[in-house]
Motif scaffolding. Structure first.
Motif, mmCIF file in Angstrom:
data_model
loop_
_atom_site.group_PDB
_atom_site.id
_atom_site.type_symbol
_atom_site.label_atom_id
_atom_site.label_comp_id
_atom_site.label_asym_id
_atom_site.label_seq_id
_atom_site.Cartn_x
_atom_site.Cartn_y
_atom_site.Cartn_z
ATOM 1 N N PHE A 35 64.953 16.493 16.453
ATOM 2 C CA PHE A 35 64.910 15.716 15.219
ATOM 3 C C PHE A 35 64.205 14.373 15.387
ATOM 4 C CE2 PHE A 35 68.702 18.443 14.766
ATOM 5 C CZ PHE A 35 68.317 19.148 13.645
ATOM 6 N N GLN A 36 64.319 13.771 16.578
ATOM 7 C CA GLN A 36 63.697 12.466 16.764
ATOM 8 C C GLN A 36 62.171 12.527 16.722
ATOM 9 O OE1 GLN A 36 65.121 10.078 20.022
ATOM 10 N NE2 GLN A 36 67.228 10.112 19.315
ATOM 11 N N CYS A 37 61.606 13.710 16.800
ATOM 12 C CA CYS A 37 60.146 13.837 16.727
ATOM 13 C C CYS A 37 59.637 13.725 15.283
ATOM 14 C CB CYS A 37 59.682 15.149 17.342
ATOM 15 S SG CYS A 37 60.352 16.623 16.558
ATOM 16 N N PHE A 38 60.549 13.677 14.301
ATOM 17 C CA PHE A 38 60.153 13.505 12.903
ATOM 18 C C PHE A 38 60.040 12.017 12.584
ATOM 19 C CE2 PHE A 38 61.785 17.799 12.798
ATOM 20 C CZ PHE A 38 61.037 18.436 11.822
ATOM 21 N N ARG A 39 58.851 11.586 12.231
ATOM 22 C CA ARG A 39 58.654 10.176 11.892
ATOM 23 C C ARG A 39 59.477 9.765 10.681
ATOM 24 N NH1 ARG A 39 52.933 10.072 10.584
ATOM 25 N NH2 ARG A 39 52.680 12.200 11.300
ATOM 26 N N ASP A 40 59.687 10.692 9.734
ATOM 27 C CA ASP A 40 60.426 10.351 8.525
ATOM 28 C C ASP A 40 61.931 10.580 8.657
ATOM 29 O OD1 ASP A 40 59.721 13.032 8.691
ATOM 30 O OD2 ASP A 40 58.816 13.147 6.700
ATOM 31 N N LEU A 41 62.406 10.834 9.872
ATOM 32 C CA LEU A 41 63.844 10.939 10.150
ATOM 33 C C LEU A 41 64.257 9.967 11.258
ATOM 34 C CD1 LEU A 41 64.321 14.841 10.144
ATOM 35 C CD2 LEU A 41 64.759 13.238 8.259
ATOM 36 N N ALA A 42 63.525 8.886 11.396
ATOM 37 C CA ALA A 42 63.747 7.978 12.527
ATOM 38 C C ALA A 42 65.151 7.385 12.537
ATOM 39 C CB ALA A 42 62.701 6.859 12.513
ATOM 40 N N VAL A 43 65.661 6.998 11.373
ATOM 41 C CA VAL A 43 66.971 6.335 11.325
ATOM 42 C C VAL A 43 68.096 7.341 11.499
ATOM 43 C CG1 VAL A 43 68.548 4.948 9.924
ATOM 44 C CG2 VAL A 43 66.095 4.448 9.908
ATOM 45 N N TYR A 60 58.079 12.308 22.712
ATOM 46 C CA TYR A 60 58.749 13.249 21.821
ATOM 47 C C TYR A 60 58.072 14.615 21.890
ATOM 48 C CZ TYR A 60 60.891 8.993 20.106
ATOM 49 O OH TYR A 60 61.576 7.809 20.030
ATOM 50 N N LEU A 61 58.776 15.644 21.457
ATOM 51 C CA LEU A 61 58.280 17.007 21.567
ATOM 52 C C LEU A 61 57.247 17.357 20.497
ATOM 53 C CD1 LEU A 61 61.584 18.869 22.487
ATOM 54 C CD2 LEU A 61 59.796 17.984 24.006
ATOM 55 N N ASP A 62 57.035 16.463 19.554
ATOM 56 C CA ASP A 62 56.015 16.637 18.536
ATOM 57 C C ASP A 62 55.885 15.308 17.802
ATOM 58 O OD1 ASP A 62 54.115 17.772 16.903
ATOM 59 O OD2 ASP A 62 55.409 19.337 16.078
ATOM 60 N N ASP A 63 54.840 15.165 17.028
ATOM 61 C CA ASP A 63 54.701 14.043 16.096
ATOM 62 C C ASP A 63 54.665 14.691 14.726
ATOM 63 O OD1 ASP A 63 54.287 11.626 14.881
ATOM 64 O OD2 ASP A 63 52.148 11.551 15.330
ATOM 65 N N ARG A 64 55.805 14.674 14.042
ATOM 66 C CA ARG A 64 56.031 15.614 12.953
ATOM 67 C C ARG A 64 56.560 14.901 11.715
ATOM 68 N NH1 ARG A 64 56.263 21.040 14.042
ATOM 69 N NH2 ARG A 64 57.351 22.386 12.558
ATOM 70 N N THR A 65 56.333 15.521 10.542
ATOM 71 C CA THR A 65 56.937 15.061 9.296
ATOM 72 C C THR A 65 57.654 16.243 8.645
ATOM 73 O OG1 THR A 65 54.977 15.548 7.971
ATOM 74 C CG2 THR A 65 55.129 13.336 8.936
ATOM 75 N N LEU A 66 58.508 15.945 7.674
ATOM 76 C CA LEU A 66 59.291 16.991 7.026
ATOM 77 C C LEU A 66 58.428 18.015 6.311
ATOM 78 C CD1 LEU A 66 62.329 15.044 5.580
ATOM 79 C CD2 LEU A 66 62.422 16.999 7.132
ATOM 80 N N SER A 67 57.226 17.634 5.919
ATOM 81 C CA SER A 67 56.349 18.579 5.234
ATOM 82 C C SER A 67 56.046 19.796 6.102
ATOM 83 C CB SER A 67 55.041 17.900 4.829
ATOM 84 O OG SER A 67 54.352 17.411 5.973
ATOM 85 N N LEU A 68 56.176 19.658 7.417
ATOM 86 C CA LEU A 68 55.910 20.767 8.345
ATOM 87 C C LEU A 68 57.135 21.646 8.565
ATOM 88 C CD1 LEU A 68 53.807 18.819 11.015
ATOM 89 C CD2 LEU A 68 52.951 20.366 9.230
ATOM 90 N N GLY A 69 58.290 21.204 8.112
ATOM 91 C CA GLY A 69 59.495 21.995 8.288
ATOM 92 C C GLY A 69 60.136 21.790 9.645
ATOM 93 N N GLU A 70 61.194 22.536 9.870
ATOM 94 C CA GLU A 70 61.998 22.425 11.089
ATOM 95 C C GLU A 70 61.190 22.803 12.336
ATOM 96 O OE1 GLU A 70 66.346 23.980 12.766
ATOM 97 O OE2 GLU A 70 65.499 24.774 10.905
ATOM 98 N N LEU A 71 61.473 22.113 13.434
ATOM 99 C CA LEU A 71 60.908 22.486 14.734
ATOM 100 C C LEU A 71 61.906 23.430 15.397
ATOM 101 C CD1 LEU A 71 58.779 22.142 16.981
ATOM 102 C CD2 LEU A 71 60.100 20.168 17.796
#
Length: 225
Positions: A35-43, A60-71
């Motif tokens: 989850f920490q790899c999502f920029r829009d879920l930082a907090v 982090y395991l990716d540089d990701r946003t929610l638009s890409l869905g779950e890792l």
């Protein structure tokens, strides 16, 4: 070719321990978290700030946003192996830190195949103890006071209609969404009274405590305790 694993439930000081070790050794820290790899879920994911990292390298395991869905767990594990395998060629020590149940399980089950020399430090917790709950409460209060806050993140996240099932599974968001459903409120904006904020703090703390119990159970089952 040493990999030091710092594992444990949420709110047990894993990140601070990894920063201290990285500061002393110069080792990079690979984050065992999906989850920490999502920029829009930082907090909501507890992603540390630059100040908290104190100049250490956190990967982090990716540089990701929610638009890409779950890792997914397998995808995250593949990236974990790829990243760590590259780092052990050029660093005498690599630190791996986190508490993802799915990733801890995959690392433990496939340890022999990985071929890394690993040591494990587990940060234990008593998820229902007053000390633990007080520590998590301080963290939750900080998440709600941050800018953007946990609630600000949820408002933006909820706009991804096709990702709502995933969003509702995230520790912290789950408690807020349950409260919204019970009070006929939409997670589109929050103008909360002090009493409502206090209830949300209690709910989010309880969510973290429940997840910490699951993490402790998984670590025990894997022999990592």
């Amino acid at each position: 070719m040493q990999v030091d694993l710092i594992l444990g439930p949420t709110g047990t000081g894993k990140t601070a321990a990894s920063v201290r070790l990285a500061h002393v050794t110069g080792a990079p820290v690979v984050v065992l978290d999906r989850f920490q790899c999502f920029r829009d879920l930082a907090v909501v994911s507890g992603r540390p700030t630059a100040g908290e990292l104190a100049g250490t390298r956190r990967i982090y395991l990716d540089d990701r946003t929610l638009s890409l869905g779950e890792l997914g767990a397998e995808s995250a594990f593949s990236e974990l192996v790829r990243t760590t395998s590259g780092l052990v060629r050029t660093h005498p020590l690599v630190i791996m830190e986190g508490g993802s149940i799915s990733l801890c399980r995959l690392v433990a089950e496939r340890a022999e195949q990985l071929g890394w020399q690993m040591s494990v430090e587990v940060k234990l917790a008593q998820p229902n103890s007053p000390a633990y709950l007080a520590r998590v409460r301080r963290r939750v209060v900080a998440m709600l006071a941050a800018r953007p806050s946990l609630l600000d993140e949820l408002v933006k996240a909820w706009q991804h209609v096709d990702r709502r099932e995933f969003i509702a599974s995230i520790c912290g968001f789950d408690a807020v969404l349950d409260w919204c459903a019970e009070n006929d409120r939409q997670p589109s904006e929050f103008d909360l009274s002090p009493s409502e904020t206090a209830v949300l703090v209690d709910r989010i703390v309880a969510s973290h405590s429940r997840y910490a119990q699951l993490q402790m159970k998984a670590l025990h089952e894997l022999g990592l305790h």
